[in-house]
Design a protein around this motif. Structure first.
Motif, mmCIF file in Angstrom:
data_model
loop_
_atom_site.group_PDB
_atom_site.id
_atom_site.type_symbol
_atom_site.label_atom_id
_atom_site.label_comp_id
_atom_site.label_asym_id
_atom_site.label_seq_id
_atom_site.Cartn_x
_atom_site.Cartn_y
_atom_site.Cartn_z
ATOM 1 N N ILE A 42 0.838 -1.204 0.000
ATOM 2 C CA ILE A 42 0.000 0.000 0.000
ATOM 3 C C ILE A 42 0.869 1.249 0.000
ATOM 4 N N ILE A 43 1.866 1.270 0.858
ATOM 5 C CA ILE A 43 2.732 2.445 0.945
ATOM 6 C C ILE A 43 3.551 2.613 -0.327
ATOM 7 N N THR A 44 4.076 1.526 -0.856
ATOM 8 C CA THR A 44 4.890 1.614 -2.071
ATOM 9 C C THR A 44 4.062 2.108 -3.261
ATOM 10 N N TRP A 83 3.154 5.795 -2.727
ATOM 11 C CA TRP A 83 4.349 6.639 -2.886
ATOM 12 C C TRP A 83 4.663 6.818 -4.371
ATOM 13 N N LEU A 84 4.616 5.709 -5.115
ATOM 14 C CA LEU A 84 4.925 5.764 -6.543
ATOM 15 C C LEU A 84 3.907 6.615 -7.294
ATOM 16 N N LEU A 85 2.620 6.431 -6.993
ATOM 17 C CA LEU A 85 1.592 7.200 -7.689
ATOM 18 C C LEU A 85 1.638 8.683 -7.312
ATOM 19 N N PHE A 126 4.532 19.924 -12.570
ATOM 20 C CA PHE A 126 4.191 20.742 -11.407
ATOM 21 C C PHE A 126 2.852 21.449 -11.594
ATOM 22 N N TRP A 127 1.781 20.703 -11.495
ATOM 23 C CA TRP A 127 0.439 21.270 -11.603
ATOM 24 C C TRP A 127 -0.311 21.222 -10.281
ATOM 25 N N LEU A 128 0.154 20.385 -9.362
ATOM 26 C CA LEU A 128 -0.483 20.284 -8.041
ATOM 27 C C LEU A 128 0.253 21.174 -7.048
ATOM 28 N N PRO A 129 -0.466 21.777 -6.109
ATOM 29 C CA PRO A 129 0.181 22.679 -5.148
ATOM 30 C C PRO A 129 0.996 21.896 -4.109
ATOM 31 N N PRO A 130 1.906 22.583 -3.429
ATOM 32 C CA PRO A 130 2.713 21.917 -2.395
ATOM 33 C C PRO A 130 1.907 21.242 -1.283
ATOM 34 N N ASN A 175 0.200 14.091 1.275
ATOM 35 C CA ASN A 175 0.353 12.689 0.882
ATOM 36 C C ASN A 175 1.617 12.071 1.448
ATOM 37 N N TYR A 176 2.736 12.791 1.415
ATOM 38 C CA TYR A 176 3.973 12.222 1.957
ATOM 39 C C TYR A 176 3.943 12.147 3.486
ATOM 40 N N ALA A 177 3.230 13.045 4.150
ATOM 41 C CA ALA A 177 3.094 12.961 5.612
ATOM 42 C C ALA A 177 2.306 11.715 5.994
ATOM 43 N N VAL A 178 1.244 11.421 5.257
ATOM 44 C CA VAL A 178 0.469 10.207 5.536
ATOM 45 C C VAL A 178 1.296 8.964 5.236
ATOM 46 N N LEU A 179 2.094 9.000 4.190
ATOM 47 C CA LEU A 179 2.969 7.862 3.905
ATOM 48 C C LEU A 179 4.004 7.673 5.015
ATOM 49 N N ALA A 180 4.481 8.765 5.606
ATOM 50 C CA ALA A 180 5.412 8.659 6.739
ATOM 51 C C ALA A 180 4.726 8.010 7.944
#
Length: 181
Positions: free
Chosen positions: A23-25, A28-30, A38-42, A48-53
């Motif tokens: 699930i995490i992999t 993370w990849l998607l 760069f069309w999505l805001p920071p 998403n990366y905080a939830v993956l952490a």
């Protein structure tokens, strides 16, 4: 019996860990592919990366119900945030005339962000199943059948009922008299 329970617990853990890893992999990849152009805001990237952490924390502490609960709540929140980010920013960037390979990269990035969004509810179901297997208890009934193994509760004794009192057995030569009240 104790060995059987330990064997079943090891089986649950051995099945659970690759599932969390996958699930995490995948997410993370998607998420990474969704941010190629760069069309999505920071905040999309940070959330998403905080939830993956937090998901990595759930892997590191295998017995922690709290880690999986936070990961599950974070996944649900990012579903809502992803819908907002994609809906708001797609029209803004799609209207700009993008040519050549940048247009292909934009389409790929949008496709991966949408695919990640579509897979998150399925991932939430798997994480919720792992949460219940680790001993978490959530009393929310959303109408879905129980995804975990059904627990056999027939051997449990209810607390409210008591068995009728049986007098001790007596031999034929011993007679016990009980005074009347």
């Amino acid at each position: 019996m104790d060995q059987q329970i330990k064997g079943e617990w090891n089986l649950v853990q051995s099945v659970e860990r690759p599932c969390v890893y996958m699930i995490i992999t995948v997410h993370w990849l998607l998420t990474t592919w969704g941010c190629l152009y760069f069309w999505l805001p920071p905040p999309y990237i940070w959330s998403n990366y905080a939830v993956l952490a937090i998901g990595v924390w759930a892997i590191a502490q295998r017995d922690s119900v709290d880690a999986l609960a936070m990961y599950l709540i974070g996944m649900v929140i990012t579903i809502l945030l992803d819908i907002i980010h994609i809906a708001v920013n797609y029209e803004r960037v799609a209207d700009i005339q993008i040519g050549g390979t940048a247009r292909d990269q934009f389409r790929f990035s949008v496709g991966m962000a949408i695919l990640s969004l579509l897979l998150k509810p399925v991932s939430c179901l798997f994480v919720y199943q792992m949460y219940k297997e680790r001993g978490g208890d959530c009393n929310i009934n959303i109408g879905f059948p129980d995804l975990t193994r059904s627990r056999d509760r027939t051997s449990y004794q209810t607390i409210g009922e008591q068995e009728p009192h049986r007098p001790p057995s007596t031999s034929s030569e011993t007679k016990i008299t009980v005074p009347g009240y």
